[in-house]
Structure formats: structure tokens, C-alpha cells
Enzyme design. Structure first.
Site, PDB file in Angstrom:
ATOM      1  N   CYS A   2       0.839  -1.195   0.000  1.00  0.00           N
ATOM      2  CA  CYS A   2       0.000   0.000   0.000  1.00  0.00           C
ATOM      3  C   CYS A   2       0.875   1.247   0.000  1.00  0.00           C
ATOM      4  O   CYS A   2       1.839   1.334   0.740  1.00  0.00           O
ATOM      5  CB  CYS A   2      -0.951   0.073   1.177  1.00  0.00           C
ATOM      6  SG  CYS A   2      -2.115  -1.267   1.276  1.00  0.00           S
ATOM      7  N   ARG A  27       4.386  -0.728  -4.438  1.00  0.00           N
ATOM      8  CA  ARG A  27       4.006  -1.121  -3.080  1.00  0.00           C
ATOM      9  C   ARG A  27       2.679  -1.869  -3.042  1.00  0.00           C
ATOM     10  O   ARG A  27       2.305  -2.426  -2.002  1.00  0.00           O
ATOM     11  CB  ARG A  27       3.891   0.122  -2.188  1.00  0.00           C
ATOM     12  CG  ARG A  27       5.174   0.891  -2.055  1.00  0.00           C
ATOM     13  CD  ARG A  27       4.967   2.089  -1.174  1.00  0.00           C
ATOM     14  NE  ARG A  27       4.727   1.707   0.204  1.00  0.00           N
ATOM     15  CZ  ARG A  27       5.682   1.548   1.097  1.00  0.00           C
ATOM     16  NH1 ARG A  27       6.934   1.724   0.773  1.00  0.00           N
ATOM     17  NH2 ARG A  27       5.397   1.199   2.329  1.00  0.00           N
ATOM     18  N   TRP A  83      -2.718  -2.921  -1.764  1.00  0.00           N
ATOM     19  CA  TRP A  83      -2.368  -4.344  -1.808  1.00  0.00           C
ATOM     20  C   TRP A  83      -3.293  -4.978  -0.777  1.00  0.00           C
ATOM     21  O   TRP A  83      -3.119  -4.782   0.420  1.00  0.00           O
ATOM     22  CB  TRP A  83      -0.901  -4.518  -1.435  1.00  0.00           C
ATOM     23  CG  TRP A  83      -0.387  -5.903  -1.570  1.00  0.00           C
ATOM     24  CD1 TRP A  83       0.122  -6.479  -2.696  1.00  0.00           C
ATOM     25  CD2 TRP A  83      -0.297  -6.898  -0.542  1.00  0.00           C
ATOM     26  NE1 TRP A  83       0.518  -7.770  -2.423  1.00  0.00           N
ATOM     27  CE2 TRP A  83       0.280  -8.057  -1.111  1.00  0.00           C
ATOM     28  CE3 TRP A  83      -0.648  -6.924   0.815  1.00  0.00           C
ATOM     29  CZ2 TRP A  83       0.507  -9.211  -0.382  1.00  0.00           C
ATOM     30  CZ3 TRP A  83      -0.416  -8.094   1.537  1.00  0.00           C
ATOM     31  CH2 TRP A  83       0.159  -9.220   0.929  1.00  0.00           C
ATOM     32  N   ASN A 109      -2.259   2.593   5.431  1.00  0.00           N
ATOM     33  CA  ASN A 109      -1.358   1.470   5.147  1.00  0.00           C
ATOM     34  C   ASN A 109      -1.094   0.789   6.482  1.00  0.00           C
ATOM     35  O   ASN A 109      -0.728   1.455   7.440  1.00  0.00           O
ATOM     36  CB  ASN A 109      -0.059   2.023   4.535  1.00  0.00           C
ATOM     37  CG  ASN A 109       1.001   0.963   4.355  1.00  0.00           C
ATOM     38  OD1 ASN A 109       0.707  -0.234   4.309  1.00  0.00           O
ATOM     39  ND2 ASN A 109       2.244   1.394   4.240  1.00  0.00           N
ATOM     40  N   GLY A 110      -1.285  -0.537   6.540  1.00  0.00           N
ATOM     41  CA  GLY A 110      -1.079  -1.253   7.802  1.00  0.00           C
ATOM     42  C   GLY A 110      -2.249  -2.174   8.052  1.00  0.00           C
ATOM     43  O   GLY A 110      -3.053  -2.436   7.142  1.00  0.00           O
ATOM     44  N   GLU A 490      17.467 -19.167  -4.107  1.00  0.00           N
ATOM     45  CA  GLU A 490      17.175 -17.850  -4.651  1.00  0.00           C
ATOM     46  C   GLU A 490      16.809 -17.951  -6.135  1.00  0.00           C
ATOM     47  O   GLU A 490      15.915 -17.262  -6.610  1.00  0.00           O
ATOM     48  CB  GLU A 490      18.377 -16.926  -4.409  1.00  0.00           C
ATOM     49  CG  GLU A 490      18.330 -15.582  -5.097  1.00  0.00           C
ATOM     50  CD  GLU A 490      17.045 -14.801  -4.878  1.00  0.00           C
ATOM     51  OE1 GLU A 490      16.275 -15.102  -3.951  1.00  0.00           O
ATOM     52  OE2 GLU A 490      16.788 -13.886  -5.687  1.00  0.00           O
ATOM     53  N   LYS A 494      13.282 -16.601  -7.594  1.00  0.00           N
ATOM     54  CA  LYS A 494      13.177 -15.552  -8.621  1.00  0.00           C
ATOM     55  C   LYS A 494      12.307 -16.029  -9.764  1.00  0.00           C
ATOM     56  O   LYS A 494      11.462 -15.300 -10.276  1.00  0.00           O
ATOM     57  CB  LYS A 494      14.593 -15.205  -9.078  1.00  0.00           C
ATOM     58  CG  LYS A 494      14.789 -13.833  -9.614  1.00  0.00           C
ATOM     59  CD  LYS A 494      15.171 -12.772  -8.605  1.00  0.00           C
ATOM     60  CE  LYS A 494      14.314 -12.737  -7.367  1.00  0.00           C
ATOM     61  NZ  LYS A 494      14.883 -12.040  -6.268  1.00  0.00           N
ATOM     62  N   GLU A 497       8.609 -16.055  -8.758  1.00  0.00           N
ATOM     63  CA  GLU A 497       8.027 -14.721  -8.586  1.00  0.00           C
ATOM     64  C   GLU A 497       7.587 -14.088  -9.899  1.00  0.00           C
ATOM     65  O   GLU A 497       6.523 -13.507  -9.980  1.00  0.00           O
ATOM     66  CB  GLU A 497       9.055 -13.779  -7.942  1.00  0.00           C
ATOM     67  CG  GLU A 497       9.148 -13.877  -6.460  1.00  0.00           C
ATOM     68  CD  GLU A 497      10.136 -12.873  -5.923  1.00  0.00           C
ATOM     69  OE1 GLU A 497       9.742 -12.054  -5.084  1.00  0.00           O
ATOM     70  OE2 GLU A 497      11.313 -12.906  -6.326  1.00  0.00           O
ATOM     71  N   HIS A 513      17.466 -38.956  -1.914  1.00  0.00           N
ATOM     72  CA  HIS A 513      16.681 -39.367  -0.739  1.00  0.00           C
ATOM     73  C   HIS A 513      15.188 -39.096  -0.938  1.00  0.00           C
ATOM     74  O   HIS A 513      14.444 -39.047   0.027  1.00  0.00           O
ATOM     75  CB  HIS A 513      17.194 -38.652   0.509  1.00  0.00           C
ATOM     76  CG  HIS A 513      18.605 -39.027   0.858  1.00  0.00           C
ATOM     77  ND1 HIS A 513      18.951 -40.292   1.268  1.00  0.00           N
ATOM     78  CD2 HIS A 513      19.752 -38.315   0.816  1.00  0.00           C
ATOM     79  CE1 HIS A 513      20.254 -40.340   1.479  1.00  0.00           C
ATOM     80  NE2 HIS A 513      20.770 -39.153   1.213  1.00  0.00           N
ATOM     81  N   LYS A 616       6.312  -4.772  -3.247  1.00  0.00           N
ATOM     82  CA  LYS A 616       7.739  -4.642  -2.986  1.00  0.00           C
ATOM     83  C   LYS A 616       8.087  -4.659  -1.505  1.00  0.00           C
ATOM     84  O   LYS A 616       8.965  -5.387  -1.083  1.00  0.00           O
ATOM     85  CB  LYS A 616       8.242  -3.347  -3.632  1.00  0.00           C
ATOM     86  CG  LYS A 616       9.727  -3.079  -3.443  1.00  0.00           C
ATOM     87  CD  LYS A 616      10.537  -3.861  -4.422  1.00  0.00           C
ATOM     88  CE  LYS A 616      12.021  -3.663  -4.269  1.00  0.00           C
ATOM     89  NZ  LYS A 616      12.752  -4.821  -4.796  1.00  0.00           N
TER      90      LYS A 616
HETATM   91  C1  F6R Z   1      12.243 -11.443  -3.727  1.00  0.00           C
HETATM   92  C2  F6R Z   1      11.841 -10.378  -2.891  1.00  0.00           C
HETATM   93  C3  F6R Z   1      11.321 -10.669  -1.497  1.00  0.00           C
HETATM   94  C4  F6R Z   1      12.094  -9.785  -0.543  1.00  0.00           C
HETATM   95  C5  F6R Z   1      11.526  -9.888   0.877  1.00  0.00           C
HETATM   96  C6  F6R Z   1      12.306  -9.019   1.858  1.00  0.00           C
HETATM   97  O1  F6R Z   1      12.624 -11.011  -4.996  1.00  0.00           O
HETATM   98  O2  F6R Z   1      11.952  -9.270  -3.303  1.00  0.00           O
HETATM   99  O3  F6R Z   1      11.417 -12.014  -1.145  1.00  0.00           O
HETATM  100  O4  F6R Z   1      13.445 -10.167  -0.584  1.00  0.00           O
HETATM  101  O5  F6R Z   1      10.186  -9.519   0.881  1.00  0.00           O
HETATM  102  O6  F6R Z   1      12.250  -7.682   1.495  1.00  0.00           O
HETATM  103  P1  F6R Z   1      13.267  -6.643   2.117  1.00  0.00           P
HETATM  104  O7  F6R Z   1      14.631  -7.006   1.631  1.00  0.00           O
HETATM  105  O8  F6R Z   1      12.820  -5.301   1.631  1.00  0.00           O
HETATM  106  O9  F6R Z   1      13.173  -6.782   3.619  1.00  0.00           O
END
Ligand code: F6R
Length: 621
Positions: A2, A27, A83, A109-110, A490, A494, A497, A513, A616
Site C-alpha cells: 500500500c 508497493r 495491496w 497502510n497497515g 534464490e 526468482k 516470482e 533421498h 515490494k
Molecule cells: C524477492 C523479494 C522478497 C524480498 C523480501 C524481503 O525477490 O523481493 O522475497 O526479498 O520480501 O524484502 P526486504 O529485503 O525489503 O526486507
């Protein structure tokens, strides 16, 4: 998670609100809305009150912009990009929310934890609620307060709610002001010339002012065109003065790229160089991290390191823990901050807690900081956004200097996190048993990284070809061993996502296993086969996959001999990454996996910078 904006001044508010929301769209992007105060309709209507025009739309900010009436000339307003947490993405649930009489408009927001109880009470009192959100109750509580001032009414309402919030409130009875309050969700004031801005994040106001105030939890502000007053919930002035932010508006532009994710992947050589600048001490083979606020004696006193982060930041935390164990020989591990905070963790006096976060606003990570501090632990931050909540709450830290990251999928910030962990491991190692020459070896390796990343990026066309092939799969494995396992995690994250292809990471050693049962011609595996002490074991696992007719992609180093895997009949595509020092190899092995995910998503036609269901910065629990 948000985004909130607000404007009050001499300019027409609507275009400024839309511009700010567009910048905050990362956001949250399932619906958006604005409310603008308009002067009374009849000219000369002396004491008539202004009216509020509210427009809300499901979808993107551009859909909202297209729906705005032509004449929306008011010079004060608030806006929101959502969001969803409570209730689906519908127009009714979009913000701003209003009180029944239309007097109060509010964005939030919250999460309000006791919203259900307040809803029930309001409904029992005859109030008709028009949304499923937790936010709407705040608008009604403000409107129903008997306090004569907006400040008093907002304080009354806040006294009745539990939870996290950043709010901005418009009141037709007090059209000269926007009232804002913060508790657990970020909120920033921007100070202009005869105008003021409100935003969740500096990106929304950077085009208009670089003079900002970051409100603290428990702080409120009355914002007018001529200035502001900050105060506590006890109505005591906090007398905050603005600080200048060091951010160029161009950093927030696409600059000819199709997507921010691609731009940010390509920025990595420069981002890594910025992270290393002024921090490496060749002579003594160590790192200078003054922001840690820890002297050699304190650094020596830690017997354990615990790294806390969420999502990809947690995976990089695992990479960092391995570096610390190898270079400093201190037991180190990483744990999701989102789990740690809920399990009443034991906080040990001789443990260094390290939280890692790009945004510095992730609620779970911020709560983990508070949990450690509450129990007397020492916590440092590895954070990108300067002045963010986590950066301000920790006892010291390392800034990443990655520059703003806009794409929801994190890339350059993660790479810089790994670089920051390498420097922390070096420093912790050098106050213990790591020799000067080993320290210098790591420094030389760190200095090679920017050029080596450039070399990987130069190979983009062939990585793209492999990505297009993988994009046809329903499901994929990513496998790696020891240092390579968090890299595999990771890589899978990626891909999931941005391409929405199911991907699962496994330790290569664990394949036999259980998961080997899933290998078949429709299930490709991306295998990390670095040039290290485990190369033969990794090659053997590759053979087991091929024997079961599983397609294989190798992410490997120049000297690794793939001939046992690669046959004329079934060639194994190989992504060859430059070799660095073994401890630093995970940093480079991650880069092609970012490009794999990006190009798979591109081939599938997805909205790469704003993947479905994500946002984000996850400022809710
Ligand atoms: C993956 C991604 C999320 C963030 C996670 C932590 O691409 O962006 O998994 O890594 O939400 O976010 P931050 O680093 O802002 O605490």
C-alpha cells in the site's frame, strides 16, 4: 505494501497525487483512489464548506487517472494504491474511505487488529459500513469523535485501535490541513515552497522536494500549505526538522529499459563497485565498516552470528552465514525473521544479530529487531534504504549503496547484501584467525566482481535462449550443494516470482533421498556445478538425473569438465560463470539465475515489474 500520498499547496492536487501513486505502485497495485477537496460550488458562498471528490478504481493507477473528471481543481488531496489485506480488490474496498456524512476521507497502510470488534460496535450503533476493509472503521471513529479539532478527533480514534498504520486524513470542516499519523508503517513529509507533500516513500515526492521528515512510530503531524507541526499522541510537540535526501529523480526512471528488473540486473557492476567503495583495506587485508559501531574487542567477543531476513533476503542471509563460518570460523546461521519473531527466541549475550533488508521496512524483520532489542541483544542492519525504519532501529549497520530498487523482484540489492556479508565476514575473520594474506585474497576477489558480473551480463543472449526453453516447463528443480544451496533457493524463488513457473530448490545431496522420483523428461533441473571440492559429487548427481531422462542445465565454471554429462545426442546447455574465490563464488552464480527468471517471464508475457499477488515492501504481517 500500500502506498500513501498527500498534497496541500497552491497547485492542482490531482495530477501530483497520480504522479506520486504511479511511483508508489510497486508497493501495491490491485486498486487505487484519490480524494480531493474542492472549493464550495457557489462563488461567494462565504462560509460554505468545501466538498470532497473521491474517485476509486480497481486495477492500476493508469486506470484511475483515466477515470478522473476533467475539472478537479482542488489543491489539497490524498491518494492510495492498494495491496489487499481485508477484502478483495473491489472499488468499495479501495481507499480513500469516507465517514457516513462525507466529512472525513482517509487512506491507510497497515493492519488494524481489532477492526472486527470496532465494526461490530459501529454497526450496533447504526453505522452502515460500505467496505470489507479494516480501514473504514477509522474514518467513522474520527467522524464520531466529539473533539472540536481534527487533531483531537484523530487522537480519539487512534486511542481505540490496535495495530499498525500510516494514515492521512482530510476533513471538510478543516480544509486547510491534512492530518497524518504513523505507527509501524512508513510515512514521510516533503517540505516544499508554500506546499507540503505526504508519502509512504521518498520516491513519490523526489521530483518536487528533497527536504523530508521521516515520522517516527507514535508521531502525528498537521500538514498545511504553509508548513507542519509534528507531535506525539500526548500532544507534545516533537519539533522535527527536515533533512536533505541524496537521491536523483533519474534513478527512478526506466532510462530506455523495458523493465526495472532488467535495468537493475544490468546496474549490478556499478552497484557492487559502490558497495565496496572506501571499505577495503588492502594493507591489513580487512574491511572498514565504521557504521557498525563495533570496535575490535566487541567484534572478537561474539561467539555466534544469527542472520534474520525475509524471502530472498533470508536466502542471501544463508549465503552470508556460510561466508562468516568459512572466513571467521564463528558458528553462523540464518533464519526467516517472519518465524523468529513468533517463536519466543532465546537471545544470547554473545551472539551478534544481523538483520538484512532492502527496503528497511519489512514488518516481520522490523519486529525481529524489536524482539532482539527487548531482550537486550545486539543487532546490526544490512539495509539498502537510508533512514528506513530498520536502519533507524538497529544499533549500527552497513548500508548497501545499491541505489533505488523499483522492480518487485529484488536483484541488485541482493547482490550487494552478499557483498556486504563478505565484508562483514572478512572483518570478523581478521579480528580472529584469518591471515592477512587470506584477507588480501578475499579483497582481490571482491575487486574482481564488477568486471566478472559484466562478463556474465555480456552472455545474456545465450542465457535468454536457455530461459525460453525452460519457460515451456510446468515445474523445475534448482539444485546446489553447501555454498550453492542458498543460490539454488534464490534461483527458484526468482523464477517463481516473475514467471509463475513452479520451481523447487533442493540440496543436490538430498536428491537421491526422495525428489529423484519426480525426475522425468518434462521436469528440467538447473544444477549448480561450481569448480570446488564438490565438483565430482555434483557431476555424479547430474548423471543420475540424465539417466532418468531429466533435462539438465548446468551453471558452472570454466574449468569444469562436463563431458561426462554432455553427449552429441543430448547436449547439456551450460551457463559458464567466471571463477572467483570459492567463498565469493555464490555472488556470481546468482547473476545468471536472475536473467533466467527475467527472460522466462518475458517469454511468457508477464508483467515483470509487478508480479501478481506481490508487493515490494511487505509492511504488514
Ligand atoms: C524477492 C523479494 C522478497 C524480498 C523480501 C524481503 O525477490 O523481493 O522475497 O526479498 O520480501 O524484502 P526486504 O529485503 O525489503 O526486507
Amino acid at each position: 505494501m500500500c502506498g500513501i500520498v498527500g498534497y496541500i499547496g497552491d497547485q492542482v492536487a490531482a495530477p501530483l497525487l497520480i504522479e506520486g501513486l504511479t511511483r508508489l505502485e510497486y508497493r501495491g497495485y490491485d486498486s487505487a483512489g484519490i480524494a480531493v477537496l474542492s472549493p464550495p460550488h457557489k462563488a461567494g458562498a462565504g462560509d460554505a464548506e468545501p466538498t470532497v471528490t473521491t474517485v476509486r478504481r480497481v486495477g492500476r493507477v493508469r486506470d484511475l487517472a483515466a477515470a478522473l473528471p476533467k475539472r478537479l481543481t482542488g489543491t489539497a488531496g490524498i491518494g492510495h494504491t492498494r495491496w489487499a489485506t481485508h477484502g478483495p480488490a473491489t472499488e468499495h474496498n479501495a481507499h480513500p474511505h469516507r465517514s457516513e456524512d462525507g466529512r472525513i476521507s482517509l487512506v491507510h497502510n497497515g493492519i488494524i487488529d481489532n477492526a472486527a470488534q470496532i465494526r461490530a460496535k459501529l454497526e450496533a450503533d447504526g453505522v452502515t459500513l460500505t467496505s470489507d476493509t479494516d480501514t473504514e472503521v477509522i474514518a467513522h471513529l474520527v467522524a464520531r469523535s466529539s473533539a472540536p479539532t481534527l487533531e483531537g478527533a484523530v487522537l480519539d480514534a487512534l486511542a481505540r485501535i490496535d495495530g499498525t498504520y500510516a494514515i492521512a486524513v482530510l476533513d471538510t470542516h478543516h480544509p486547510d490541513r491534512i492530518l497524518v499519523a504513523r505507527n509501524g508503517s512508513p510515512l514521510i513529509l516533503g517540505v516544499g515552497e508554500r506546499e507540503m507533500f505526504v508519502a509512504s516513500d521518498v520516491s513519490a515526492l523526489i521530483r518536487h522536494t528533497t527536504s523530508v521528515i521521516r515520522l517516527d512510530d507514535g508521531e502525528l503531524a498537521t500538514v498545511t500549505a504553509r508548513g507542519y507541526r509534528t507531535f506525539t499522541r500526548e500532544s507534545e510537540d516533537t519539533g522535527r526538522v527536515p533533512v536533505e535526501i541524496d537521491l536523483a529523480a533519474d534513478d527512478l526512471e526506466l532510462g530506455g529499459h523495458r523493465h526495472f528488473m532488467h535495468k537493475e540486473i544490468l546496474e549490478q557492476p556499478d552497484a557492487v563497485a559502490a558497495a565496496l567503495r572506501g571499505r577495503l583495506d588492502e594493507r591489513f587485508g580487512t574491511a572498514r565498516l565504521d557504521g557498525l559501531n563495533l570496535g575490535p574487542r566487541e567484534l572478537r567477543s561474539f561467539r555466534r552470528v544469527k542472520i534474520l531476513g525475509c524471502g530472498s533476503a533470508y536466502y542471501v542471509g544463508q549465503i552470508g552465514a556460510a561466508m562468516i563460518e568459512e572466513l571467521a570460523r564463528i558458528p553462523a546461521d540464518a533464519e526467516p525473521a517472519s518465524e523468529f519473531r513468533y517463536r519466543n527466541p532465546i537471545i544470547e549475550p554473545d551472539t551478534l544479530y544481523v538483520v538484512v533488508s532492502q527496503s528497511g521496512e519489512t514488518a516481520d524483520t522490523a519486529f525481529a529487531v524489536q524482539e532482539v532489542k527487548r531482550k537486550g541483544g545486539q543487532v546490526i542492519g544490512v539495509v539498502n534504504v537510508v533512514g528506513s525504519t530498520i536502519a533507524r532501529e538497529v544499533d549500527g549497520g552497513v548500508y548497501l549503496h545499491a541505489g533505488p530498487e523499483i522492480a518487485v523482484a529484488s536483484t541488485k540489492a541482493l547482490t550487494n547484501m552478499a557483498v556486504a556479508f563478505a565484508m562483514l565476514a572478512l572483518l570478523l575473520g581478521r579480528v580472529r584467525d584469518l591471515s592477512v594474506s587470506d584477507g588480501q585474497r578475499i579483497i582481490a576477489g571482491l575487486r574482481r566482481l564488477p568486471d566478472q558480473i559484466r562478463a556474465i551480463l555480456a552472455d545474456e543472449a545465450s542465457i535468454e535462449k536457455t530461459a525460453r526453453e525452460l519457460a515451456t516447463a510446468q515445474s523445475l528443480f534448482f539444485i546446489g550443494r553447501v555454498r550453492g544451496y542458498p543460490v539454488a533457493r534464490e534461483g527458484a524463488q526468482k523464477l517463481k516470482e516473475v514467471s509463475y513457473i513452479h520451481a523447487e530448490a533442493y540440496q543436490t545431496s538430498e536428491l537421491k533421498h526422495g525428489p529423484l522420483a519426480l525426475i522425468n523428461p518434462a521436469m528440467p533441473t538447473v544444477a549448480l556445478i561450481p569448480d570446488d571440492e564438490l565438483t565430482d559429487r555434483n557431476l555424479a548427481a547430474g548423471e543420475q538425473i540424465l539417466a532418468r531422462r531429466g533435462p539438465l542445465v548446468a551453471v558452472t565454471h570454466p574449468r569444469v569438465d562436463l563431458s561426462a554429462l554432455d553427449t552429441a545426442e543430448h547436449p547439456v546447455p551450460a551457463i559458464v560463470v567466471p571463477k572467483n574465490e570459492p567463498e565469493l563464488d555464490p555472488i556470481l552464480l546468482t547473476i545468471p539465475l536472475q536473467l533466467l527468471a527475467y527472460h522466462a517471464a518475458l517469454a511468457l508475457g508477464h508483467d515483470i515489474d509487478k508480479p501478481r499477488n506481490l508487493a515490494k515492501s511487505v509492511t504488514v504481517e
